[in-house]
Design an enzyme around this catalytic site. Structure first.
Site, PDB file in Angstrom:
ATOM      1  CB  CYS A 198      16.785  60.657  56.515  1.00 46.35           C
ATOM      2  SG  CYS A 198      16.654  58.917  56.072  1.00 46.35           S
ATOM      3  CE1 TYR A 220      13.257  82.062  23.724  1.00 41.39           C
ATOM      4  CE2 TYR A 220      15.197  81.459  22.452  1.00 41.39           C
ATOM      5  CZ  TYR A 220      14.179  82.347  22.742  1.00 41.39           C
ATOM      6  OH  TYR A 220      14.077  83.529  22.039  1.00 41.39           O
ATOM      7  N   GLY A 278      47.204  73.901  71.990  1.00 40.33           N
ATOM      8  CA  GLY A 278      47.519  74.905  70.978  1.00 40.33           C
ATOM      9  C   GLY A 278      48.479  74.439  69.912  1.00 40.33           C
ATOM     10  CG  LEU A 279      51.985  71.019  68.869  1.00 43.07           C
ATOM     11  CD1 LEU A 279      52.844  71.942  68.023  1.00 43.07           C
ATOM     12  CD2 LEU A 279      52.862  70.041  69.657  1.00 43.07           C
ATOM     13  CB  SER A 301      50.531  68.816  72.634  1.00 43.22           C
ATOM     14  OG  SER A 301      51.229  69.914  73.184  1.00 43.22           O
ATOM     15  CE1 TYR A 352      39.033  67.838  71.827  1.00 48.13           C
ATOM     16  CE2 TYR A 352      40.601  68.248  70.068  1.00 48.13           C
ATOM     17  CZ  TYR A 352      40.206  68.409  71.378  1.00 48.13           C
ATOM     18  OH  TYR A 352      40.991  69.127  72.244  1.00 48.13           O
ATOM     19  CB  ILE A 399      48.128  68.821  63.017  1.00 50.39           C
ATOM     20  CG1 ILE A 399      46.603  68.792  63.001  1.00 50.39           C
ATOM     21  CG2 ILE A 399      48.664  68.180  64.271  1.00 50.39           C
ATOM     22  CD1 ILE A 399      46.051  67.380  62.964  1.00 50.39           C
TER      23      ILE A 399
END
EC number: 4.1.1.19
Length: 702
Positions: free
Chosen positions: A524, A436, A325-326, A375, A565, A328
């Site tokens: 792609c 146009y 939960g800490l 953390s 992550y 950034i």
């Protein structure tokens, strides 16, 4: 009616009538009235980057490896690092590239520990803080080994959530502080629990945290069979939760943890089998990126009440694990108004936790517990920088001479649309011009589909309409910069959950960025682009590129705060594998840094092998096919033996190289060796890192 020629006077008339403000054919003098400090403000570097990143006087990003304790001569110029490791005469590594700074990692650990130490001392808290790193954030071997080494002095441990993670955590903690926690979270079967119990036999401080009530029976049964007295924790589902994306794992409906009813059943069962003394830890998790200390205090206070109740029921409680939960500050705003920002510092976070636990425990006359946190994001995010290159950009502006196609053979309707467009331009009527233009393009597209117009005529109309739109200032000024990167591999959270990271040019910050752009990757896939940026921006200020790169040179961008992550979650979409990785320590060398480890990114063979292909067999199949005699119309004479060698060499190079675009041809021996061996080590002791040099066979100092 004027002649329908793209190079006729109407175009000059358009450009003289309308003065485009958003598109300029002049090259902006980037050095005029611009400075690195202005770039720092533009890209919010002082917000999200402090105290580890800054724009230096050379216009490059500097890394401050020791945070606010970094001395001026210890700054590391990131551009110099990139040049050293990509130089064909040096390591010759291919981009994209992850640069790790272990000094930053060490500083993050020390700052976290210091924040809790200060809060504990200043508030008279009668216990200590002892954190763990959740290895799921980044399971890289060297990161985990560094954390165990750097945190050994203050008993810093690890958290695991799967069987492979508990195996690596046990192995690494064998070299760590014996009092360091090994917190075992996640869903568990008998094999997982057996591993955790085996850890206690190895004298590791292993705690089995119950995520499901059913796990308790396995713990009781296996501990008796293995003759091991376990240390048990339980994860509670709190009522407190936050409303952001990361808050979905908290609250009564969260994925993990036990309800109060289940907790009481666990306590009763442990009491019945004489193991209530084994229950020593309470764990909870409000959610990642907790936005404010007010929400944090609410959750910690609720958990502290539950902790005290467990003490009252007879459990030998010792530790309260507040989970992650800490947060950034990804956008540098310090507002706490979104998942990108938090409205507190490390010190304020620690003070809120300690105060909440102390207040409740003092009310209940319960001994202050050891405070543990998981953390991960706050520990590893800053120490890793992803470097990639922009290889080209969409054309910013075109001139009439770019489309010198004679407009002949058009229907009367098309000629009428052109006449209307010409008249609107002469009147300076922008709205009618747009109307146009749309009519003219639509009518010509229909003619092309019917076969009455050729591609030259369609291109002529497209060029005319595009020029008119730009002349009246109605065109989209945002360019597409094509980058040598896979979003799905290196920034998967952007694609998956719209997570934003700071992206900044790592050089040319002393020059005014004269364009705005989005980033399009090599895959792609239409989702392979970055079109959202911190600060609520849909484009990024960038420097202009020509056909040879950025003002004739290469243009490097960095993604920051992505150390948690992104590597663990990245896939191999389009078979683009992981980037190259280097480890850089601050040193007393002439450039202030030493490259202590380098790993070439995954080769084409590596990613093919990961998908169950056999690159060696594929190579032999293609090589054999090339050597087969074939009848063809190519009568050119040549050395067939040499041709076979060229084919074999080309195939081998393609299998061994990374899948990304190769911007330079390198025959460097180090590059070839890295392709074959995969990893190099250098003598970290010589770089001041204190590493062991017996397995290290090269050194490369800046």
């Amino acid at each position: 009616m004027p002649a329908l020629a793209f190079v006729d006077t109407p175009i000059d008339t358009f450009s003289s009538i309308f003065t485009p403000s958003s598109v300029s054919t002049a090259v902006v003098d980037g050095s005029c009235h611009w400075s690195p400090s202005l770039s720092s403000s533009l890209y919010r570097i002082d917000g999200w980057g402090a105290p580890y990143f800054a724009a230096n006087s050379s216009g490059n990003i500097s890394v401050r490896p020791h945070g606010s304790n970094t001395l001026p001569h210890q700054d590391i110029d990131l551009m110099k690092v990139v040049k050293k490791v990509t130089d064909p005469s040096g390591l010759g590594l291919q981009l994209p590239l992850i640069v790790r700074f272990p000094d930053v990692l060490k500083n993050r650990l020390e700052c976290l520990q210091s924040a809790f130490d200060y809060a504990i001392q200043s508030q008279g808290y009668d216990s200590h803080y002892q954190g763990v790193y959740p290895v799921k954030c980044n399971q890289d071997r060297f990161i985990i080994e560094d954390i165990v080494e750097f945190g050994s002095g203050f008993r810093f441990g690890l958290e695991a959530g799967s069987k492979p993670e508990i195996l690596l955590a046990m192995s690494c903690l064998c070299k760590g502080n014996p009092e360091a926690f090994l917190v075992c979270n996640g869903f568990k079967d008998s094999e997982y629990i057996s591993l955790a119990l085996f850890g206690r036999k190895l004298e590791l401080n292993t705690v089995i945290v119950l995520e499901q009530e059913e796990e308790l029976d396995l713990v009781i049964d296996l501990s008796q069979k293995m003759n091991v007295r376990p240390v048990i924790g339980l994860r509670a589902k709190l009522r407190t939760k936050h409303s952001g994306h990361f808050g979905s794992t908290s609250g009564e409906k969260g994925k993990f943890g036990l309800t109060t009813v289940q907790i009481l059943r666990v306590v009763r069962k442990l009491s019945q089998v004489g193991m209530l003394d084994c229950l020593q830890l309470l764990h909870f998790h409000i959610g990642s990126q907790i936005p404010s200390t007010a929400l944090l205090s609410d959750g910690v206070a609720e958990a502290a009440q539950l902790y005290c109740e467990l003490v009252r029921l007879g459990a030998h409680m010792k530790v309260i694990d507040i989970g992650g939960g800490l947060g950034i500050d990804y956008d540098g705003s310090k507002s706490g108004e979104s998942d990108l920002s938090v409205a507190y510092s490390l010190e304020e976070y620690a003070a809120a936790v300690v105060a909440s636990v102390r207040f409740v425990c003092d009310q209940k006359s319960v001994k202050h517990p050891v405070i543990c946190s998981e953390s991960g994001r706050a520990i590893v995010s800053h120490h890793s920088v992803l470097i990639f290159e922009a290889v080209s950009a969409g054309q910013q502006h075109e001139t009439p001479t770019d489309h010198q196609f004679m407009l002949e053979g058009y229907s009367e309707e098309v000629r009428g649309d052109y006449e209307n467009l010409y008249g609107a331009a002469m009147r300076g009527d922008r709205e009618s011009c747009l109307l146009y233009v749309d009519q003219l393009k639509q009518r010509c597209v229909e003619g092309f589909k019917e076969g009455s117009l050729g591609i030259e005529q369609l291109a002529g109309v497209d060029g005319l309409c595009e020029w008119v739109i730009k002349a009246i200032g109605a065109s989209d000024p945002v360019l597409t910069y094509h980058v040598n990167l896979s979003v799905f591999t290196s920034i998967p959270d952007f694609w998956g959950i719209d997570q934003l990271f700071p992206i900044v040019p790592i050089h040319k910050l002393d020059q005014r960025p004269a364009a705005r752009g989005i980033l399009s990757d090599l895959t792609c896939d239409s989702d392979g682009k970055i079109n959202k940026f911190i600060g609520g921006e849909s484009s990024l200020p960038l420097h202009e590129m020509d056909n040879n790169g950025c003002s004739g040179g290469r243009y490097y961008l960095g993604m920051f705060l992505g150390g948690a992550y992104e590597e663990a979650l990245g896939g191999v979409h389009n078979l683009f594998g992981g980037p190259s990785v280097v480890r850089v320590l601050q040193s007393d060398g002439p450039h202030g840094f030493a490259v202590t480890r380098a790993v070439m990114g995954q080769s084409s063979a590596d990613v093919l092998r990961a998908m169950q292909h056999e690159p060696e067999l594929m190579f032999q199949t293609l090589k054999h096919r090339a050597e087969e005699p074939r009848n063809n119309n190519n009568k050119a004479c040549g050395d067939k033996g040499n041709d076979k060698l060229v084919v074999a060499s080309c195939l081998a190079k393609s299998f061994n190289n990374m899948p990304y675009l190769s911007m330079e041809t390198s025959t460097n021996a180090l590059t070839a060796a890295v392709n074959n061996l995969g990893v190099y080590y250098c003598d970290e002791a010589a770089a001041g890192g204190g590493g062991k040099g017996k397995d290290e066979n090269w050194s490369y100092f800046g």
